[in-house]
Design an enzyme around this catalytic site. Structure first.
Site, PDB file in Angstrom:
ATOM      1  CG  LEU A  86     -16.949 -12.250  -4.733  1.00 25.49           C
ATOM      2  CD1 LEU A  86     -17.956 -13.038  -5.332  1.00 25.49           C
ATOM      3  CD2 LEU A  86     -15.776 -12.967  -4.972  1.00 25.49           C
ATOM      4  CG  ASP A  87     -12.865  -8.598  -9.184  1.00 30.54           C
ATOM      5  OD1 ASP A  87     -13.350  -9.244  -9.972  1.00 30.54           O
ATOM      6  OD2 ASP A  87     -11.565  -9.168  -8.758  1.00 30.54           O
ATOM      7  CB  ALA A  88     -17.257  -5.332 -11.091  1.00 27.57           C
ATOM      8  CG  ASP A  89     -14.003  -7.833 -14.380  1.00 24.73           C
ATOM      9  OD1 ASP A  89     -15.120  -7.254 -14.771  1.00 24.73           O
ATOM     10  OD2 ASP A  89     -12.992  -7.296 -14.557  1.00 24.73           O
ATOM     11  CB  SER A  90     -15.037 -12.496  -8.878  1.00 20.40           C
ATOM     12  OG  SER A  90     -13.507 -12.246  -9.499  1.00 20.40           O
TER      13      SER A  90
END
Length: 192
Positions: free
Chosen positions: A40-44
């Protein structure tokens, strides 16, 4: 064989090695030898599976396995009449065409934890919640899909992978638990 369900908080990197400015998995999970099965990307935020078994890791994360992943997305604006049909795809994102998926408008989830930091609030622009279930998971795919139909994503939370979900295994951000790896396929079969 170890399998861990982890509710990844916003801003955390999906890696154990140090990052110069962000928290990483090592600040939450101290079990040696486990690695994320997918990212998951950092913003998710939301559900992440970790395992010490390479074959299981591949079965969970490789696009050829077509494991279903469900996300809820808070988007900027209201869907145009054809937006959900376009999201269901296939949708051309320029460098690839998405597989067909499930997409629907949902009510704001009452059970969802507040995000830290909170999403900006603009009274003049409505927000909508969408549920999307994909059988693939390319880099930033959901964000790119919603943007392609004119609905930029403000918040993205993965709530299920295969048969495991945050509904059946409630975890607050930063919490994790061991589960039986044999249950991965069994829970998905029960959902089908």
């Amino acid at each position: 064989m170890t399998l861990i369900l982890f509710n990844k908080p916003f801003g955390v990197m999906c890696q154990f090695s140090p990052h110069p400015s962000r928290a990483t998995l090592s600040e939450f999970i101290r079990t040696p030898g486990v690695y994320p099965a997918g990212r998951l990307d950092a913003d998710s935020e939301g559900l992440l599976l970790l395992t010490d078994d390479g074959a299981l890791q591949k079965r969970i994360s490789h696009p050829d396995s077509k494991k279903r992943k469900t996300y809820i997305a808070q988007v900027d604006g209201r869907p145009a009449p054809d937006a959900l049909a376009r999201l269901r795809g296939p949708l051309d994102l320029g460098d690839f065409i998405t597989r067909p998926c499930e997409a629907s408008e949902i009510e704001a989830p009452e059970w969802l934890w507040p995000r830290d930091p909170p999403i900006r609030h603009r009274a003049s622009i409505p927000v909508t919640w969408l549920a999307l279930t994909l059988s693939e998971g390319k880099n930033r795919q959901v964000r790119r899909m919603t943007a392609a139909v004119g609905l930029p994503t403000l918040r993205l939370v993965r709530i299920a992978i295969g048969g495991f979900s945050l509904a059946s295994h409630p975890l607050l951000p930063g919490e994790w638990r061991y589960v039986d790896a044999a249950d991965f396929d069994a829970e998905e079969s029960a959902r089908s």
